[in-house]
Structure formats: structure tokens, C-alpha cells
Scaffold this motif. Structure first.
Motif, PDB file in Angstrom:
ATOM      1  N   THR A 120      36.957  27.170  30.496  1.00 15.27           N
ATOM      2  CA  THR A 120      37.396  28.565  30.514  1.00 15.27           C
ATOM      3  C   THR A 120      38.028  28.929  31.857  1.00 15.27           C
ATOM      4  N   LEU A 121      37.529  28.341  32.949  1.00 12.90           N
ATOM      5  CA  LEU A 121      38.172  28.576  34.247  1.00 12.90           C
ATOM      6  C   LEU A 121      39.569  27.968  34.282  1.00 12.90           C
ATOM      7  N   ARG A 122      39.733  26.782  33.708  1.00 12.73           N
ATOM      8  CA  ARG A 122      41.063  26.148  33.638  1.00 12.73           C
ATOM      9  C   ARG A 122      42.021  27.021  32.819  1.00 12.73           C
ATOM     10  N   SER A 123      41.540  27.542  31.706  1.00 11.29           N
ATOM     11  CA  SER A 123      42.362  28.410  30.872  1.00 11.29           C
ATOM     12  C   SER A 123      42.745  29.684  31.636  1.00 11.29           C
ATOM     13  N   LEU A 159      26.262  39.908  30.334  1.00 11.42           N
ATOM     14  CA  LEU A 159      25.711  40.809  29.321  1.00 11.42           C
ATOM     15  C   LEU A 159      24.273  41.186  29.659  1.00 11.42           C
ATOM     16  N   ARG A 160      23.475  40.212  30.038  1.00 11.13           N
ATOM     17  CA  ARG A 160      22.071  40.465  30.398  1.00 11.13           C
ATOM     18  C   ARG A 160      21.976  41.420  31.584  1.00 11.13           C
ATOM     19  N   GLU A 161      22.769  41.139  32.618  1.00 12.49           N
ATOM     20  CA  GLU A 161      22.731  41.974  33.821  1.00 12.49           C
ATOM     21  C   GLU A 161      23.207  43.396  33.529  1.00 12.49           C
ATOM     22  N   VAL A 217      29.772  41.590  24.607  1.00 11.29           N
ATOM     23  CA  VAL A 217      30.629  40.924  25.587  1.00 11.29           C
ATOM     24  C   VAL A 217      31.814  40.312  24.849  1.00 11.29           C
ATOM     25  N   GLU A 218      33.001  40.481  25.418  1.00 12.17           N
ATOM     26  CA  GLU A 218      34.200  39.897  24.817  1.00 12.17           C
ATOM     27  C   GLU A 218      34.340  38.450  25.283  1.00 12.17           C
ATOM     28  N   PRO A 219      34.871  37.575  24.420  1.00  5.77           N
ATOM     29  CA  PRO A 219      35.056  36.181  24.821  1.00  5.77           C
ATOM     30  C   PRO A 219      36.148  36.057  25.882  1.00  5.77           C
ATOM     31  N   GLY A 220      36.025  35.067  26.712  1.00  7.32           N
ATOM     32  CA  GLY A 220      37.031  34.783  27.728  1.00  7.32           C
ATOM     33  C   GLY A 220      36.753  35.505  29.033  1.00  7.32           C
ATOM     34  N   ILE A 221      37.207  34.901  30.091  1.00  8.63           N
ATOM     35  CA  ILE A 221      37.033  35.452  31.438  1.00  8.63           C
ATOM     36  C   ILE A 221      38.032  36.582  31.644  1.00  8.63           C
ATOM     37  N   PHE A 222      37.562  37.684  32.194  1.00  4.68           N
ATOM     38  CA  PHE A 222      38.423  38.817  32.520  1.00  4.68           C
ATOM     39  C   PHE A 222      38.955  38.713  33.952  1.00  4.68           C
ATOM     40  N   ASP A 223      38.118  38.268  34.890  1.00  7.32           N
ATOM     41  CA  ASP A 223      38.500  38.207  36.303  1.00  7.32           C
ATOM     42  C   ASP A 223      37.554  37.251  37.007  1.00  7.32           C
ATOM     43  N   VAL A 224      37.994  36.718  38.129  1.00  7.89           N
ATOM     44  CA  VAL A 224      37.127  35.909  38.989  1.00  7.89           C
ATOM     45  C   VAL A 224      37.308  36.373  40.430  1.00  7.89           C
ATOM     46  N   ASP A 225      36.263  36.157  41.209  1.00  2.62           N
ATOM     47  CA  ASP A 225      36.318  36.553  42.609  1.00  2.62           C
ATOM     48  C   ASP A 225      35.346  35.689  43.399  1.00  2.62           C
ATOM     49  N   ARG A 226      35.765  35.304  44.580  1.00  2.94           N
ATOM     50  CA  ARG A 226      34.858  34.632  45.511  1.00  2.94           C
ATOM     51  C   ARG A 226      34.718  35.565  46.695  1.00  2.94           C
ATOM     52  N   HIS A 227      33.489  35.965  47.010  1.00  2.00           N
ATOM     53  CA  HIS A 227      33.282  36.887  48.120  1.00  2.00           C
ATOM     54  C   HIS A 227      32.029  36.509  48.906  1.00  2.00           C
ATOM     55  N   TRP A 228      32.064  36.850  50.180  1.00  2.00           N
ATOM     56  CA  TRP A 228      30.998  36.516  51.113  1.00  2.00           C
ATOM     57  C   TRP A 228      29.906  37.567  51.041  1.00  2.00           C
ATOM     58  N   ILE A 229      28.669  37.101  50.957  1.00  2.00           N
ATOM     59  CA  ILE A 229      27.499  37.976  51.006  1.00  2.00           C
ATOM     60  C   ILE A 229      26.868  37.775  52.390  1.00  2.00           C
ATOM     61  N   PRO A 230      26.819  38.823  53.187  1.00  2.00           N
ATOM     62  CA  PRO A 230      26.306  38.672  54.553  1.00  2.00           C
ATOM     63  C   PRO A 230      24.802  38.378  54.598  1.00  2.00           C
ATOM     64  N   GLU A 231      24.396  37.800  55.708  1.00  4.63           N
ATOM     65  CA  GLU A 231      22.987  37.511  55.947  1.00  4.63           C
ATOM     66  C   GLU A 231      22.178  38.801  55.833  1.00  4.63           C
ATOM     67  N   ARG A 232      20.988  38.666  55.238  1.00  2.00           N
ATOM     68  CA  ARG A 232      20.104  39.815  55.075  1.00  2.00           C
ATOM     69  C   ARG A 232      18.665  39.347  55.128  1.00  2.00           C
ATOM     70  N   TYR A 263      33.360  39.370  33.020  1.00  2.00           N
ATOM     71  CA  TYR A 263      33.645  39.490  31.592  1.00  2.00           C
ATOM     72  C   TYR A 263      33.720  40.960  31.205  1.00  2.00           C
ATOM     73  N   VAL A 264      34.516  41.249  30.188  1.00  5.54           N
ATOM     74  CA  VAL A 264      34.544  42.602  29.641  1.00  5.54           C
ATOM     75  C   VAL A 264      33.301  42.768  28.774  1.00  5.54           C
ATOM     76  N   VAL A 265      32.561  43.816  29.064  1.00  7.87           N
ATOM     77  CA  VAL A 265      31.408  44.205  28.259  1.00  7.87           C
ATOM     78  C   VAL A 265      31.697  45.619  27.755  1.00  7.87           C
ATOM     79  N   ARG A 266      31.522  45.818  26.475  1.00 12.33           N
ATOM     80  CA  ARG A 266      31.815  47.116  25.855  1.00 12.33           C
ATOM     81  C   ARG A 266      30.521  47.874  25.570  1.00 12.33           C
ATOM     82  N   ALA A 267      30.550  49.151  25.906  1.00  6.28           N
ATOM     83  CA  ALA A 267      29.426  50.023  25.585  1.00  6.28           C
ATOM     84  C   ALA A 267      29.428  50.319  24.092  1.00  6.28           C
TER      85      ALA A 267
END
Length: 178
Positions: A6-9, A86-88, A100-115, A128-132
Motif C-alpha cells: 500500500t505504501l508503494r501504491s 480506526l481503533r485510536e 475506515v476507508e481502504p487505502g492510505i490517505f496521507d503519510v508523514d514522518r515527524h520528530w517527537i521530542p524527548e519527554r 487513513y480516512v475514517v468516517r463518522a
């Protein structure tokens, strides 16, 4: 389909996206990419949780990061990131009847600071797109300071918000106009 497929697609649909390239490289190199104990980083699953009419998105004022973000969280060993999203979304919003809709909607790589006792690390976030469902009355969980339904059109060009939220809002508007 596997996450790799799915990431390749997604990469074919959005050529040159540096976030998807980082996710693919991490997936291929990491021994336990879905475990939060993986010191350098791990995969997370997020929900672009849209209202029934598709005009609003539910955002969380994240307690730890002190920012308005989409709902989502750690995979905790689960490689089915759509199920994680969906669970989250359900856990963090209290909403019932989410899909949840099939297929990836967006991807992101981001830094989480030390805590506290947690070193800084990367999140490889697959969204993923999740519909209410019919009921859009949410409950604020312990992970959030607040939740809010936000008009997607307003979010698309708001300069006072996260760049990845603006990107997802613009993607959504293009998708809705197609």
C-alpha cells in the motif's frame, strides 16, 4: 495488501513525496518497526476523521504535544495501520459507528521530542480516512485537552496550524471536488 504494497501504491500516486520514501526505507530496514520500544522510531496510525457530510474534521488538542492534530496513535505491534487508525479514533473520540476507508490517505514522518523518560524519536505516521456515523457527539479522552469539529475549508489555508493538517485538508478538498 501488505503495508509495503500500500505504501508503494501511495508512492506511485504521489511521486516524490519524501515522507513515503522515508516510511518505505524504515519499513525495509527496521527489525520491529511497529513496536514503540524501537528506539529510533516506529509506525503510528492516524485518522482523518471526517463528519458525515465530509465538511468537517475532528481534531484533538493533544495533551502531550500541546498542539491541534488528527486523532491517532501507536501501532503497539499491529502492522494493520488502518485498524490502528480506526481503533485510536474510536478510543480518542468516544464515537460509535466509525468506518475506515481502504487505502492510505496521507503519510508523514515527524520528530517527537524527548519527554521525561522517553528519548526523542521519529513517528512514521500512516493516515487513513475514517468516517463518522450518524452521531457526531464526541467524548474527550485523557489523551486530549479538547476535541473540536473544524471546517476543512478553513483548515486548508490556516497559517496558525500544523503543515501536515493543511496538506491533508487540501488533499481532501481536491478529492471532494473530483
Amino acid at each position: 495488501m501488505t503495508l509495503h504494497q500500500t505504501l508503494r501504491s501511495y508512492a506511485q500516486a504521489f511521486p516524490g513525496d519524501p515522507h513515503v520514501q522515508a516510511c518505505l526505507a524504515f519499513l525495509e530496514q527496521a527489525e520491529r518497526p511497529f513496536d514503540r520500544e524501537h528506539a529510533s522510531g516506529h509506525f503510528t496510525g492516524s485518522a482523518w476523521l471526517v463528519s458525515g457530510d465530509g465538511e468537517r474534521v475532528l481534531l484533538t488538542h493533544h495533551r502531550k504535544l500541546q498542539r491541534w492534530l488528527q486523532l491517532g496513535g501507536h501501532a503497539d505491534g499491529d502492522s494493520d495501520l488502518a485498524a490502528v487508525a480506526l481503533r485510536e479514533a474510536a478510543e480518542e473520540s468516544g464515537l460509535q459507528g466509525l468506518t475506515v476507508e481502504p487505502g492510505i490517505f496521507d503519510v508523514d514522518r515527524h520528530w517527537i521530542p524527548e519527554r521525561k523518560h522517553e528519548p526523542g524519536h521519529w513517528h512514521y505516521d500512516v493516515r487513513y480516512v475514517v468516517r463518522a456515523g450518524e452521531c457526531e457527539g464526541y467524548l474527550v479522552s485523557d489523551e486530549s485537552l479538547a476535541l473540536a469539529w473544524v471546517p476543512i475549508r478553513d483548515l486548508a489555508y490556516a497559517q496558525d496550524t500544523d503543515e501536515s493538517l493543511r496538506r491533508m485538508a487540501r488533499k481532501w478538498l481536491v478529492r471532494m471536488s473530483a
